[in-house]
Design a protein around this motif. Structure first.
Motif, short mmCIF file in Angstrom:
data_model
loop_
_atom_site.label_atom_id
_atom_site.label_comp_id
_atom_site.label_asym_id
_atom_site.label_seq_id
_atom_site.Cartn_x
_atom_site.Cartn_y
_atom_site.Cartn_z
N LYS A 90 0.84 -1.19 0.00
CA LYS A 90 0.00 0.00 0.00
C LYS A 90 0.88 1.24 0.00
CE LYS A 90 -0.58 -0.16 5.04
NZ LYS A 90 -1.56 -0.30 6.15
N PHE A 129 -6.92 -1.55 -5.11
CA PHE A 129 -7.98 -0.86 -4.38
C PHE A 129 -7.51 0.56 -4.04
CE2 PHE A 129 -7.50 -5.29 -3.26
CZ PHE A 129 -8.73 -5.84 -3.61
N ASN A 130 -8.42 1.49 -4.19
CA ASN A 130 -8.15 2.88 -3.82
C ASN A 130 -9.15 3.27 -2.74
OD1 ASN A 130 -7.50 5.60 -3.69
ND2 ASN A 130 -7.35 5.84 -5.91
N GLU A 131 -8.65 3.68 -1.57
CA GLU A 131 -9.57 3.97 -0.47
C GLU A 131 -9.15 5.22 0.27
OE1 GLU A 131 -9.24 0.35 1.74
OE2 GLU A 131 -7.52 1.05 2.91
N LYS A 132 -10.14 5.85 0.88
CA LYS A 132 -9.92 7.03 1.69
C LYS A 132 -9.66 6.60 3.12
CE LYS A 132 -12.04 11.47 2.97
NZ LYS A 132 -13.22 12.34 2.81
N VAL A 133 -8.54 7.07 3.70
CA VAL A 133 -8.21 6.73 5.08
C VAL A 133 -8.85 7.73 6.03
CG1 VAL A 133 -6.32 6.40 6.72
CG2 VAL A 133 -6.05 5.67 4.35
N ASN A 134 -8.66 9.01 5.75
CA ASN A 134 -9.32 10.08 6.50
C ASN A 134 -9.38 11.31 5.59
OD1 ASN A 134 -6.73 11.46 6.76
ND2 ASN A 134 -6.27 10.06 8.44
N GLY A 138 -5.40 9.33 1.54
CA GLY A 138 -5.96 8.16 0.88
C GLY A 138 -4.84 7.15 0.71
N GLN A 139 -5.15 5.98 0.20
CA GLN A 139 -4.10 5.00 -0.08
C GLN A 139 -4.54 4.07 -1.20
OE1 GLN A 139 -3.27 2.83 3.54
NE2 GLN A 139 -5.14 1.64 3.45
N VAL A 140 -3.55 3.65 -1.98
CA VAL A 140 -3.76 2.66 -3.03
C VAL A 140 -3.13 1.36 -2.55
CG1 VAL A 140 -3.32 2.02 -5.42
CG2 VAL A 140 -3.76 4.42 -4.83
N LYS A 141 -3.92 0.28 -2.62
CA LYS A 141 -3.45 -1.02 -2.15
C LYS A 141 -3.49 -2.02 -3.30
CE LYS A 141 -5.31 -2.28 1.80
NZ LYS A 141 -6.37 -2.52 2.82
#
Length: 671
Positions: A90, A129-134, A138-141
């Motif tokens: 990630k 996967f692309n997700e918002k952490v806060n 964000g982070q790409v995994k």
């Protein structure tokens, strides 16, 4: 040997060496790499980084100016199932504010050896996967496919960013061995970065300068409201570029050891902090060159210093809170408790306010900065000399070098004639000078209103106490029954309260019974759980059938029962890292043992005293027999929260001697 044969031999040798040399290029996985069963220098390794190459360079466009581009290419060998975790990668990217970043993965694939041939399995879209952490990150995994023992995995990621206040930290070492690590930076003359190295292994560094030319399309800005399309031209930007290359090879794995606050503090790595921007025909812009510059910059941020000046939202409430309070200690305790109860922490760290102190107060929830800057403002309102203290949490690492990203937390401090009192209102069990464990990370920086700062020692000075009184009876069948009272203060009490608060009463007792060698607990009472200024205590009765042994008609008792430590936490022969206990502590045991009728003491552990040099710690073990009562008094104290690695051999021997004494048995024989 003829000349022709010599030439042929050298040629064959050259070909052989080239075939065995590792290709530091993605897509060039060799059969030899796939056939390798274990790491040649670390047979315990679950995986190894065969190579990792990073590069930072700058791209230029008319619209965006310079964009920083970070590219990282990695090849990893999987030796054991425990190494599968490395197939999940990630990369975080910033999404807060006007400056954005983006991350993309390419060349991600898994290689296996099937029937003597290399089989390549590429990463598909369902494995990314692309997700918002806060709200800030964000982070790409990615999850690489078809990973097995023996696989080699590869991937490359690219980060494009207009945030160039610091480059990506490059860590040469990892939790697994690293065969080859290379980091290159290509820095235009307009930017000056200050590199900072840490760790016990120093990479080889080379530097060269050359002229750089960037060709770009230039278009004249259109007049406001004009529909006319302006013409474009090809332009070029010429400047001097500095290329710096860092190379390290054959790096051992970072091994987790007991009482290490954050293993990455000691990893060989390099970081770069922006110090000066030197655009043509413009004044130089100076950034963080020392701690004074760092702290002044942070204090001047809109979401930091100005938040301390806002008081109107709480003034009416504080008149009630402070009514009748005269002493500094009374005011500190009252305001700390008030903020802890009024605003709950939302688990976000950082030294910048998110929505601001006023909204946090209204909504009764906020991040670290909002809560502790609010507390600082209230303390000032009460007439106390209060200021914020920038902190780096244990998980964030030690703030070794001056830079704005060194910190990720802030607490409050009150300067008194007796010393500085440190406060953190994010933890409901924290007290004055009893900070959450996450904040006990060597030193912080106190910032005053005028922008000046000073280093603040965050480590506790007062020993946290754990006092145990235990009376128990041994019967002729080896059954033990007794009563126990344990009392804890300061950080020992804080940790106890947090652990107890996290589970139900039944779950807590079940866990305690299992930890204490399957004893049965009854009559459990806990006192001062909410009265934080008092020691927390627990009292209970217990009995157990497997706490001693009967061999040949004799009863063998380990006098500390379930409190005896069985393993030395310090196993390594040599240790490079300091030992970080977090806080000084004192353990005290007072034990009375009633022996059964018809028995007498055959063997009793002799008294012992162990002392470490420089008053780092001491262990005392005293015994006495009075009638059918055996009395044991034991203390173990560590007087400093951090012990440097030079004392490690002594500390290891100290613990070994203490364990040996605790393992000695009381032997009872029939009269």
């Amino acid at each position: 040997m003829s000349l022709n044969k010599s030439v042929l031999l050298l040629l064959l040798l050259s070909v052989c060496l080239q075939s065995n040399a590792q290709e530091f290029k993605l897509g060039k996985v060799s059969i030899a790499e796939l056939q390798q069963k274990q790491h040649p220098k670390d047979t315990t390794a679950v995986a190894a980084i065969l190579f990792e190459k990073g590069e930072v360079h700058f791209e230029f466009t008319q619209d965006n100016g310079f964009t920083m581009v970070t590219e990282v290419a990695t090849r990893i060998k999987i030796y054991k199932k425990e190494g599968y975790d490395f197939s999940n990668q990630k990369v975080a990217y910033y999404i807060g504010g006007s400056t954005k970043e983006n991350v993309s993965f390419t060349d991600a694939a898994t290689y296996n050896l099937v029937d003597g041939k290399i089989e390549k399995t590429k990463l598909k879209s369902d494995g990314e996967f692309n997700e918002k952490v806060n709200r800030y990150w964000g982070q790409v995994k990615i999850a690489l496919p078809n990973v097995k023992v023996g696989s080699v995995i590869e991937f490359k990621y690219t980060v494009k960013s207009s945030r160039y206040g610091s480059l990506q930290d490059w860590q040469f070492q990892n939790s697994i061995p690293v065969n080859y690590s290379e980091f290159k930076t290509y820095i235009p003359e307009y930017y000056s970065y200050k590199p900072s190295m840490k760790g016990f292994i120093t990479p080889k560094v080379t530097e060269e300068k050359k002229q750089k030319t960037i060709n770009y399309s230039y278009r004249e800005p259109a007049e406001p409201g004009s529909a006319i399309t302006t013409s474009s031209s090809q332009e070029k930007l010429e400047f001097q570029e500095t290329k710096t290359t860092y190379v390290a090879e054959n790096l051992p794995a970072l091994k987790e050891e007991a009482f290490v606050n954050n293993i990455n503090n000691y990893a060989s790595s390099v970081s770069h902090e922006l110090s000066v921007i030197k655009y043509p025909n413009r004044p130089y812009e100076y950034y963080s060159t020392d701690w004074a510059a760092v702290t002044k910059t942070i204090y001047d941020y809109d979401d930091f210093g100005p938040e301390l000046n806002k008081t109107g939202y709480f003034e009416d409430d504080l008149k009630i809170v402070l009514a009748g309070l005269n002493t500094t200690d009374e005011k500190i305790s009252a305001l700390l408790n008030y903020v802890k109860n009024a605003v709950k922490w939302n688990d976000y760290t950082g030294y910048s306010c998110n929505d601001g102190v006023k909204k946090a107060y209204k909504d009764k929830t906020g991040n670290v900065a909002e809560i502790n800057l609010m507390l600082t403002a209230m303390l000032r309102y009460a007439g106390l000399t209060a200021n914020p203290v920038l902190v780096s949490t244990r998980s964030n690492g030690i703030a070794l070098f001056p830079n704005r990203t060194a910190f990720n937390y802030v607490i409050a401090a009150v300067e008194t004639p007796q010393g500085v009192v440190l406060l953190d209102a994010t933890d409901k069990f924290a007290m004055p000078n009893v900070l959450p464990f996450r904040a006990l990370n060597w030193v912080g920086r106190l910032i005053r209103k005028d922008g000046t700062s000073q280093e603040i020692d965050l480590m506790p000075k007062v020993a946290s106490m754990d006092t145990i009184a235990m009376n128990y009876t041994v019967d002729a069948n080896g059954q033990i029954s007794g009563k126990l009272r344990e009392q804890k203060t300061d950080h020992e009490a804080l940790l106890f309260r947090k652990n107890a608060d996290a589970v139900t009463a039944d779950m807590y007792l079940e866990k305690l019974e299992n930890e204490y060698k399957k004893i049965e607990i009854s009559d459990y009472v806990r006192a001062n759980e909410k009265e934080l200024q008092l020691p927390v205590s627990e009292t209970f009765a217990f009995k157990g059938a497997n706490l001693c042994e009967i061999i040949g008609g004799k009863i063998y008792i380990s006098p500390l029962l379930f409190f005896a430590k069985e393993q030395n936490p310090f196993k390594q022969e040599v240790r490079e890292y300091p030992v970080d206990f977090g806080y000084p502590f004192l353990e005290k045991y007072a034990i009375n043992i009633t022996i059964p009728d018809g028995y007498e003491v055959e063997t009793l552990p002799v008294a012992a005293i162990l002392k470490m040099q420089d008053d780092l710690g001491a262990f005392k073990f005293m015994t006495n027999v009075s009638g059918n009562i055996i009395q044991i008094a034991m203390t173990h104290q560590i007087n400093t929260p951090i012990i440097s690695s030079e004392y490690y051999p002594m500390l290891k021997d100290y613990y070994q001697g203490m364990l040996a004494k605790q393992s000695e048995k009381i032997i009872l024989k029939k009269i």
